[in-house]
Design a protein around this motif. Structure first.
Motif, short mmCIF file in Angstrom:
data_model
loop_
_atom_site.label_atom_id
_atom_site.label_comp_id
_atom_site.label_asym_id
_atom_site.label_seq_id
_atom_site.Cartn_x
_atom_site.Cartn_y
_atom_site.Cartn_z
N ASP A 139 5.34 48.15 10.32
CA ASP A 139 4.58 49.34 9.94
C ASP A 139 4.68 49.52 8.43
O ASP A 139 5.77 49.72 7.88
CB ASP A 139 5.16 50.58 10.65
CG ASP A 139 4.28 51.81 10.45
OD1 ASP A 139 3.52 51.86 9.47
OD2 ASP A 139 4.38 52.73 11.29
N ILE A 140 3.55 49.39 7.74
CA ILE A 140 3.57 49.49 6.28
C ILE A 140 2.82 50.74 5.81
O ILE A 140 2.42 50.82 4.64
CB ILE A 140 2.96 48.23 5.65
CG1 ILE A 140 1.50 48.05 6.11
CG2 ILE A 140 3.79 47.00 5.97
CD1 ILE A 140 0.76 46.97 5.34
N THR A 141 2.68 51.72 6.69
CA THR A 141 1.94 52.94 6.32
C THR A 141 2.62 53.65 5.16
O THR A 141 1.97 54.01 4.16
CB THR A 141 1.85 53.89 7.53
OG1 THR A 141 1.26 53.19 8.62
CG2 THR A 141 0.99 55.10 7.19
N GLU A 142 3.97 53.87 5.28
CA GLU A 142 4.69 54.58 4.23
C GLU A 142 4.70 53.78 2.93
O GLU A 142 4.63 54.34 1.83
CB GLU A 142 6.13 54.88 4.67
CG GLU A 142 6.27 56.02 5.66
CD GLU A 142 5.74 55.69 7.04
OE1 GLU A 142 5.66 54.49 7.36
OE2 GLU A 142 5.37 56.64 7.77
N VAL A 143 4.78 52.44 3.06
CA VAL A 143 4.76 51.59 1.88
C VAL A 143 3.45 51.76 1.13
O VAL A 143 3.40 51.89 -0.09
CB VAL A 143 5.00 50.12 2.26
CG1 VAL A 143 4.82 49.21 1.04
CG2 VAL A 143 6.38 49.94 2.87
N ARG A 144 2.36 51.76 1.88
CA ARG A 144 1.04 51.95 1.26
C ARG A 144 0.93 53.30 0.57
O ARG A 144 0.39 53.43 -0.53
CB ARG A 144 -0.08 51.82 2.31
CG ARG A 144 -0.27 50.39 2.83
CD ARG A 144 -1.47 50.31 3.76
NE ARG A 144 -2.74 50.19 3.02
CZ ARG A 144 -3.58 51.19 2.83
NH1 ARG A 144 -3.32 52.39 3.29
NH2 ARG A 144 -4.71 50.99 2.18
#
Length: 648
Positions: A139-144
């Motif tokens: 899950d890369i939502t927070e990274v984005r």
């Protein structure tokens, strides 16, 4: 027919195979347990008879969150799990993986969240056909989101990496490199040779990462904090590629408890760390500016109760409250405004919406329970459409200014009252001085009469002497009051025997009290050998003299008693009488300068009324205090407390 020996041999083989199967299952379970702790998603995928991609294994935090764990989706097709639209986008990658190639699909969108999906060919038949693929979802939502925020602040960066997938590195128990995936190669730009060991890497030994490696050997799953690493520093043959990485470290044990592998999952966080460092520097500069500023900066909502959305940390220096107190508690600000100011402030706040700017002054309750005065200047922030979106303002502590304002008002009132009292006092003094002067002048003229008898002449001379003494006492009191008012009255400390002073006063006033048929008694609490204290002898004498004279003056029958007691580190003197007494409302005023109180019973008694105010001033000069207990018609008791100083 098989012999017994053959049957036993077959049973042994079956038992051996069962044990191997159990070991494999245990090992698989342990690996699954480890995978289940990861914050990503690891899955295995095969094909059914129709050639559709089906899930064989699915574990990890994402699997738990979206209800796609093994026991929930095993045997289901990928299309059934993620839906037709998502499947159309990701199907080519599955085909690529089952075609024998590593496949990676980044920013896979599902349920309004972004993921990165890596597909790795896993099981290959003897004919070269891929029958199973291993997948990793992150899950890369927070990274984005973080990268989007970082782009706004970092002017020197052309772009921020859109995602940071984990790389996987597998080590043997001695720390030697066994294998790595493609992401690892992309991250480190090289693959360690067979002689390299993580335990011998000089860079690892210099960081706490090494201690975490040792902990992993004992069975811990360790989240490694960010570290800077450059393989070139360990061996010049590797590329010069300094990076900051975050890692997850976990061991893989056999069912026997023997360590089989050490698994490292790396994430490149170089850009994130640089951005964080820049942000931290920016935040430090901002915090320094705010903390060094005497004004407290804040923002708040535009709707009542105007909850605060930001407040600078220096609010703690001003009020004692933590910034979190203002931000987490609804109505915290309004509830700490002084009750007398609260309604006024609630009425004033809407003015900012009419003018866009407003200044208020009110009292605010600090953490220690005390109130301070603050000047609160507020402005309103509007959207592009002209809608109020936020209030921004600042506080300044104006307690000293308010105190100065109050002191100016009090000083003005005192000055006006002092002028009024002095005017009344001077009018009274003119009468007090004129009375004995008239007596002196009048009886001096009568002495000119040659026909006066000797008795008449002696009587007139006595009246003149009495009037002169009265006038002299008034003048002495005026001189003392003048010195007290101008601050020129000095204090001379010397060893004083208070018993001797009281004995002298008793003998001095005994004849006068006997003449008025009054009983005079003295109380001494210390022995003559122990009663020497350090004080101003003359001022103590003057205080007691004034109080005793006053008692005799206003007492027509009964008794007068004076003396002292020891109260801790103080000497408490007293003078009591059974005279006319003083009303409650006049007991405070009678000790003030320039005030002569008419108690209702005191009319007809001569005197300027300065003795008590002089006594009060002397007591205060000596570091003590004086007070009265009295009741009209029943007498008075004057007390004054002085420090018990045996020596300096």
């Amino acid at each position: 027919m098989a012999t017994r020996e053959q049957l036993n041999e077959e049973q042994k083989k079956i038992l051996y195979l069962e044990k191997k199967l159990a070991d494999a299952q245990q090992k698989e379970k342990e690996l699954f347990d480890i995978i289940d702790t990861l914050d990503g998603h690891i899955f295995r995928c095969g094909k059914n008879d129709k050639g559709e991609f089906i899930l064989l294994f699915s574990e990890g935090e994402i699997a738990r969150e979206y209800g796609i764990r093994t026991d929930q989706v095993k045997g289901k097709t990928v299309r059934q799990i993620i839906g037709d639209e998502a499947y159309r986008r990701i199907e080519p990658y599955y085909k690529k993986a089952f075609g024998g190639e590593f496949a990676e699909y980044r920013e896979f969108l599902l349920d309004n969240r972004y993921f990165s999906v890596k597909l790795i060919p896993s099981q290959i038949r003897s004919d070269g056909r891929i029958v199973e693929v291993v997948g990793i979802t992150q899950d890369i939502t927070e990274v984005r989101t973080f990268q989007a925020e970082t782009r706004k602040m970092a002017e020197v960066l052309d772009r921020i990496i859109e995602f940071n997938p984990y790389s996987i590195q597998i080590l043997n128990p001695r720390g030697h490199h066994v294998r790595a995936n493609k992401a690892f190669l992309e991250l480190f730009k090289t693959e360690p040779d067979k002689g390299w060991s993580i335990f011998d890497d000089p860079q690892i030994k210099q960081q706490e990462f090494y201690d975490m490696l040792l902990r992993s050997l004992k069975g811990e799953v360790v989240q490694i904090p960010p570290i800077w690493y450059n393989a070139h520093l360990s061996d010049p043959k590797y590329p010069n590629n300094p990076i900051c990485i975050g890692s997850v470290l976990f061991p893989v044990f056999l069912s026997t408890g023997e360590l089989e592998y050490i698994v490292l999952m790396h994430e490149d966080i170089t850009d994130r760390m640089k951005a964080q460092e820049a942000l931290q520097k920016s935040e430090k500069r901002m915090k320094h500016l705010l903390s060094s500023n005497p004004a407290v900066i804040y923002t708040s909502e535009v709707e009542e109760p105007w909850n605060w959305t930001f407040i600078s940390e220096n609010v703690t220096n001003l009020t004692g409250h933590d910034p979190a107190d203002f931000l987490r508690n609804d109505g915290f600000w309004t509830n700490h405004i002084h009750p007398e100011d609260r309604e006024k402030i609630k009425k004033e706040i809407p003015r900012v919406f009419r003018s866009g700017h407003h200044i208020m002054e009110y009292r605010f309750k600090c953490k220690n329970g005390k109130y301070i005065w603050v000047l609160d200047e507020t402005k309103i922030v509007y959207t592009e459409n002209g809608e109020p979106v936020e209030l921004i303002g600042y506080w300044i502590d104006i307690s000293k200014r308010k105190k100065a304002d109050r002191e100016l008002v009090i000083a003005k009132e005192r000055a006006e009252e002092s002028d009024r009292l002095k005017s009344a006092f001077l009018a009274n003094m003119s009468h007090e001085i004129r009375t004995p002067m008239n007596g002196i002048m009048g009886f001096a003229d009568l002495l000119k009469d040659p026909d006066l008898s000797e008795d008449e002449r002696n009587e007139y001379i006595g009246i003149i002497r009495k009037s002169g003494n009265r006038l002299l006492n008034i003048i002495n009191d005026l001189i003392n009051i003048s010195k007290i008012e101008s601050g020129q009255m000095s204090v001379k400390y010397e060893e004083t025997n208070i018993n001797e002073q009281l004995d002298f006063l008793f003998r001095f006033f005994e004849a006068e009290t006997r003449q008025k048929n009054l009983e005079l008694t003295v109380v001494k609490s210390l022995k003559d050998s122990e009663c020497a204290i350090m004080t101003d002898k003359e001022k103590v004498y003057a205080i007691l003299t004034n109080l005793i004279k006053n008692a005799i003056k206003f007492t027509e029958e009964g008794a007068i008693q004076f003396g002292y007691f020891i109260r801790g580190e103080n000497v408490e003197f007293f003078v009591k009488d059974t005279g006319i007494g003083i009303s409650k409302e006049n007991q405070h005023a009678i000790l003030e300068r320039f005030i002569q109180v008419d108690s209702g019973f005191s009319s007809g008694y001569e005197g300027a009324g300065l003795g008590l105010s002089i006594s009060k001033a002397y007591v205060e000069l000596l570091g003590g205090k004086i007070w009265i207990e009295s009741e009209l018609g029943k007498g008075s008791a004057f007390y004054f407390l002085l420090p018990l100083k045996k020596h300096f």
